[in-house]
Design a protein around this motif. Structure first.
Motif, PDB file in Angstrom:
ATOM      1  N   LYS A  74       0.784  -1.296  -0.018  1.00 17.50           N
ATOM      2  CA  LYS A  74      -0.240  -0.215   0.074  1.00 17.50           C
ATOM      3  C   LYS A  74       0.718   1.084   0.041  1.00 17.50           C
ATOM      4  CE  LYS A  74      -4.162  -1.930   0.764  1.00 17.50           C
ATOM      5  NZ  LYS A  74      -5.019  -2.060  -0.301  1.00 17.50           N
ATOM      6  N   SER A  75       2.205   1.145   0.066  1.00 17.56           N
ATOM      7  CA  SER A  75       2.786   2.583   0.234  1.00 17.56           C
ATOM      8  C   SER A  75       2.772   3.297  -0.923  1.00 17.56           C
ATOM      9  CB  SER A  75       4.453   2.043   0.355  1.00 17.56           C
ATOM     10  OG  SER A  75       4.981   1.386  -0.500  1.00 17.56           O
ATOM     11  N   GLN A  76       2.731   2.935  -2.066  1.00 21.87           N
ATOM     12  CA  GLN A  76       2.663   3.784  -3.269  1.00 21.87           C
ATOM     13  C   GLN A  76       1.397   4.719  -3.296  1.00 21.87           C
ATOM     14  OE1 GLN A  76       5.402   4.469  -5.151  1.00 21.87           O
ATOM     15  NE2 GLN A  76       6.467   3.188  -4.065  1.00 21.87           N
ATOM     16  N   GLU A  77       0.306   3.587  -2.787  1.00 17.61           N
ATOM     17  CA  GLU A  77      -1.015   4.424  -2.971  1.00 17.61           C
ATOM     18  C   GLU A  77      -1.050   5.323  -1.694  1.00 17.61           C
ATOM     19  OE1 GLU A  77      -5.455   2.973  -1.564  1.00 17.61           O
ATOM     20  OE2 GLU A  77      -4.193   1.524  -2.569  1.00 17.61           O
ATOM     21  N   ILE A  78      -0.651   4.992  -0.508  1.00 19.41           N
ATOM     22  CA  ILE A  78      -0.442   6.101   0.575  1.00 19.41           C
ATOM     23  C   ILE A  78       0.164   7.401  -0.019  1.00 19.41           C
ATOM     24  CG2 ILE A  78       0.428   6.601   2.921  1.00 19.41           C
ATOM     25  CD1 ILE A  78      -0.215   3.505   3.009  1.00 19.41           C
ATOM     26  N   TYR A  79       1.340   7.230  -0.766  1.00 22.52           N
ATOM     27  CA  TYR A  79       2.329   8.312  -0.988  1.00 22.52           C
ATOM     28  C   TYR A  79       1.470   9.197  -1.814  1.00 22.52           C
ATOM     29  CZ  TYR A  79       6.127  10.924  -3.239  1.00 22.52           C
ATOM     30  OH  TYR A  79       6.859  11.812  -3.932  1.00 22.52           O
ATOM     31  N   ALA A  80       0.854   8.604  -2.901  1.00 23.73           N
ATOM     32  CA  ALA A  80       0.051   9.406  -3.801  1.00 23.73           C
ATOM     33  C   ALA A  80      -1.058  10.125  -3.104  1.00 23.73           C
ATOM     34  CB  ALA A  80      -0.321   8.454  -4.990  1.00 23.73           C
ATOM     35  N   GLN A  81      -1.823   9.505  -2.166  1.00 23.23           N
ATOM     36  CA  GLN A  81      -2.721  10.054  -1.552  1.00 23.23           C
ATOM     37  C   GLN A  81      -2.273  11.616  -0.836  1.00 23.23           C
ATOM     38  OE1 GLN A  81      -4.705   6.911   0.680  1.00 23.23           O
ATOM     39  NE2 GLN A  81      -5.828   6.392  -0.894  1.00 23.23           N
ATOM     40  N   ILE A  82      -1.164  11.211  -0.002  1.00 26.97           N
ATOM     41  CA  ILE A  82      -0.535  12.253   0.789  1.00 26.97           C
ATOM     42  C   ILE A  82      -0.198  13.196  -0.341  1.00 26.97           C
ATOM     43  CG2 ILE A  82       1.490  12.921   1.750  1.00 26.97           C
ATOM     44  CD1 ILE A  82       1.377  10.416   3.314  1.00 26.97           C
ATOM     45  N   MET A  83       0.314  13.104  -1.438  1.00 25.14           N
ATOM     46  CA  MET A  83       0.767  14.164  -2.420  1.00 25.14           C
ATOM     47  C   MET A  83      -0.413  14.805  -2.703  1.00 25.14           C
ATOM     48  SD  MET A  83       4.177  14.124  -2.229  1.00 25.14           S
ATOM     49  CE  MET A  83       4.687  15.218  -3.612  1.00 25.14           C
ATOM     50  N   ALA A  84      -1.317  14.240  -3.378  1.00 26.76           N
ATOM     51  CA  ALA A  84      -2.481  14.851  -3.863  1.00 26.76           C
ATOM     52  C   ALA A  84      -3.304  15.611  -2.824  1.00 26.76           C
ATOM     53  CB  ALA A  84      -3.613  13.604  -4.274  1.00 26.76           C
ATOM     54  N   THR A  85      -3.224  15.164  -1.635  1.00 31.20           N
ATOM     55  CA  THR A  85      -3.875  16.148  -0.526  1.00 31.20           C
ATOM     56  C   THR A  85      -2.902  17.426  -0.335  1.00 31.20           C
ATOM     57  OG1 THR A  85      -4.879  13.985   0.677  1.00 31.20           O
ATOM     58  CG2 THR A  85      -4.772  16.153   1.932  1.00 31.20           C
ATOM     59  N   LEU A  86      -1.637  17.298  -0.075  1.00 31.79           N
ATOM     60  CA  LEU A  86      -0.731  18.274   0.246  1.00 31.79           C
ATOM     61  C   LEU A  86      -0.701  19.268  -1.000  1.00 31.79           C
ATOM     62  CD1 LEU A  86       1.681  16.777   2.164  1.00 31.79           C
ATOM     63  CD2 LEU A  86      -0.064  17.986   3.020  1.00 31.79           C
TER      64      LEU A  86
END
Length: 171
Positions: free
Chosen positions: A158-170
């Protein structure tokens, strides 16, 4: 003279490790050897243990995963005995490493581990590296070990998905 089956499993392991720069997870090596029907899990673990005890590979634990790296003695041993590993198996090894190269790199670059803190909680440290730089480095505190274990087990997938969500949010 033909090599014993246990020697072949050891040579396959050494050969796989010789073909890449990063450490290779025990699970990846096991996948290759077991999926090709070379041996069973118990014999393979015996081969891993003997390789480690003789100093031909080094072990590195990362959370619940074990990674192997070829040592200098392992390189020298492989050079001496490599011809005992037939060319078909060597070709299969190279094809396996090529077709799984992205996942192998992710295995080495994505780590998660946990530890119990002085307060009784569990601290889960999760990282994704790219080259030598951390792309994401997260530490979370959770109340029990089962949550910490689940998080470390899920991080790889799940790390890549989590990273993408964090970047999209920020951003």
């Amino acid at each position: 003279m033909a090599a014993s089956p246990l020697t072949v499993y050891k040579l396959i392991t050494l050969y796989l490790l010789s073909q890449i720069e990063e450490p290779l997870s025990a699970a990846r090596i096991s996948d290759f050897i077991l999926e090709n029907g070379y041996t069973n899990y118990l014999s393979l673990n015996q081969a891993f243990s003997e390789l480690s005890e003789s100093g031909l590979i080094s072990l590195e634990s990362r959370g619940s995963r074990t990674f192997f790296r070829l040592t200098k003695d392992g390189e020298e041993t492989l050079q001496f005995f490599e011809e005992d590993l037939n060319s078909e198996i060597r070709d299969q090894c190279r094809a396996f490493l090529h077709s799984n190269s992205v996942q192998i790199r992710a295995d080495a670059d994505t780590t998660a581990e946990y530890r119990r803190t002085d307060t009784g909680n569990y601290e889960v440290h999760m990282t994704v590296m790219e080259r030598l730089d951390p792309v994401i480095d997260v530490t979370l505190s959770v109340p029990d070990e089962s949550m910490a274990r689940t998080m470390t087990e899920n991080w790889q997938e799940k790390s890549q998905e989590i990273y993408a969500q964090i970047m999209a949010t920020l951003l």
